[in-house]
Design an enzyme around this catalytic site. Structure first.
Site, PDB file in Angstrom:
ATOM      1  CG  ASP A 231     -13.849  -8.504  -0.442  1.00  7.29           C
ATOM      2  OD1 ASP A 231     -12.849  -8.389   0.293  1.00  7.29           O
ATOM      3  OD2 ASP A 231     -14.572  -7.551  -0.777  1.00  7.29           O
ATOM      4  CE1 TYR A 297     -11.548  -5.489  -7.315  1.00  4.28           C
ATOM      5  CE2 TYR A 297     -10.871  -3.387  -8.272  1.00  4.28           C
ATOM      6  CZ  TYR A 297     -10.713  -4.383  -7.325  1.00  4.28           C
ATOM      7  OH  TYR A 297      -9.728  -4.267  -6.382  1.00  4.28           O
ATOM      8  CE1 TYR A 369     -10.505  -2.009   1.557  1.00  5.37           C
ATOM      9  CE2 TYR A 369     -10.074   0.325   1.933  1.00  5.37           C
ATOM     10  CZ  TYR A 369      -9.805  -1.006   2.200  1.00  5.37           C
ATOM     11  OH  TYR A 369      -8.838  -1.335   3.115  1.00  5.37           O
TER      12      TYR A 369
END
Ligand SMILES: [Zn+2]
Ligand SMILES: [Zn+2]
Length: 410
Positions: A231, A297, A369
């Site tokens: 993103d 992440y 996501y």
């Protein structure tokens, strides 16, 4: 019909050069050029009919004596490619419709089964002549450049094939998109909102890497193909994201990749950095794009109200190995199909607190996501941390720390 009979019939249409006569039987017998084949047939006919043999000097009704000009075409090609670096090439040709009609008429009239088309003789013969002039090789599969001959306008034009290299990039600054975005207000035309730049954001990872590349390769453009994208507000740190850079219409093809890496990193001033691993090619772009890599992440999670750390850590454990049902998130629904996907949380770990937020590392299956895994996206993602804690949680910041890549060579 015998070959001699067929040759005689072809000559009855009109005067025909050795190349064109031979080409009607172009796939018969090896080790001959078409003009040798054609001359051989004419000699055989002359002997058979006890007629004098004379060398062809007329005007060929099939090709208009195109092959007399092979050397001239080769020289035209050499002039056209001046200033372009390449080591292999291929010749192509826009066949004038009249020539195609002429030969197709004979093929069907005489039911010929083994002719070679005009186009392929032109490409081969001009290719050979160019090769002699400049000492470079013809490559049918992956030529550096393709030169298209246009007999109708007596011109040649060059198509320069892209060069590709493979590497990884890091993005240290939030707010940089991966690729260029046109200004939303003017769709790239330039308006007051975008300061007449046409861009929604001044820089993208693609442009920060691409500008020095365009200069180095004297190219038209540099297109970044990423193994997925983060993103705009996420950093890409750790080992970096694999990418292939496509250098479009490069006039220079050989460039020291180590020097290029240095130049890119110098110009990007620490906002983005790259490590370039090796050269690549178009086929690998497809592989990279279909590469379903797992991603790791590191996120900071903010939770509503006071929450003891062990309660938070226990809630995370519930997600370890869990299969998550995600309906396409609200924030991307306008550009992705609305459906429900199942993705796994492969690993999730709690790393303590930082400024009142919880530090978490997640290894997710490709396509998971992360923001929605935490927030629940209004019930569109289940289970979610919000659902488990029974209080609102959201991602405060997100960094991608690891993306699996391609074989990187040495
Ligand atoms: Zn001809
Ligand atoms: Zn604008």
């Amino acid at each position: 019909m015998e070959i001699n009979e067929q040759a005689k019939s072809i000559l009855s249409y009109g005067e025909c050069c050795d190349h064109c006569l031979g080409r009607f039987f172009g796939k018969r017998s090896f080790g001959l050029s078409n003009d040798e084949r054609g001359r051989g047939l004419k000699i055989a006919l002359a002997i058979g009919e006890n007629q004098p043999y004379t060398k062809f000097t007329g005007n060929c009704w099939v090709c208009g004596n195109f092959f007399d000009g092979v050397q001239e075409w080769a020289e035209r090609v050499v002039r056209t490619v001046q200033g372009i670096e390449f080591s292999s090439f291929l010749i192509g040709c826009r066949v004038p419709p009249l020539i195609a009609e002429n030969e197709e008429m004979v093929w069907s009239d005489l039911s010929l089964t083994e002719p070679e088309p005009f186009k392929s003789e032109v490409n081969r013969e001009v290719g050979k002549a160019v090769s002699v002039l400049i000492g470079k090789t013809v490559d049918f599969k992956k030529p550096d450049i393709v030169i298209i001959l246009d007999p109708a306008s007596e011109t040649a034009e060059v198509q320069i094939n892209s060069v590709f290299f493979y590497g990884r990039y890091q993005k240290y600054e939030r707010g940089i998109p991966q690729t260029h975005w046109d200004c939303r207000a003017c769709k790239g035309e330039g308006c007051e909102k975008c300061n007449f730049t046409g861009a929604q954001y001044m820089d993208s990872v693609e442009e920060l890497i691409g500008r020095p590349v365009i200069t180095a390769f004297d190219a038209q453009n540099a297109v970044l193909h990423g193994a997925g994208r983060e993103d705009i507000d996420a950093r890409m740190i750790g080992t970096g994201r694999p990418f292939i850079m496509e250098v479009v219409e490069p006039k220079v093809r050989s460039f020291d990749l180590a020097a290029l890496e240095q130049e890119i990193n110098r110009a990007a001033e620490g906002r983005v950095s790259v490590s370039i691993k090796r050269w690549s090619d178009r086929a690998e772009v497809e592989t990279l794009k279909s590469n379903k890599a797992h991603k790791k992440y590191r996120i900071l999670v903010e939770v509503d109200g006071a929450l003891p750390a062990d309660e938070f850590a226990n809630a995370l454990k519930t997600l370890q190995g869990a299969t998550i049902h995600q309906r396409t998130p609200e924030r991307v629904a306008h550009r992705r199909a609305d459906k429900i996907r199942e993705r796994k949380v492969l690993d999730i770990e709690y790393y303590g607190q930082q400024d009142g937020k919880f530090v978490v590392e997640i290894l997710g299956e490709a396509g998971l996501y992360i923001k929605e895994l935490i927030s629940g996206d209004g019930g569109r993602t289940r289970p979610s941390l919000t659902e488990i804690l029974n209080r609102s949680a959201h991602v405060f910041s997100l960094d991608v720390v690891q993306v699996e890549g391609m074989k990187e060579g040495d």
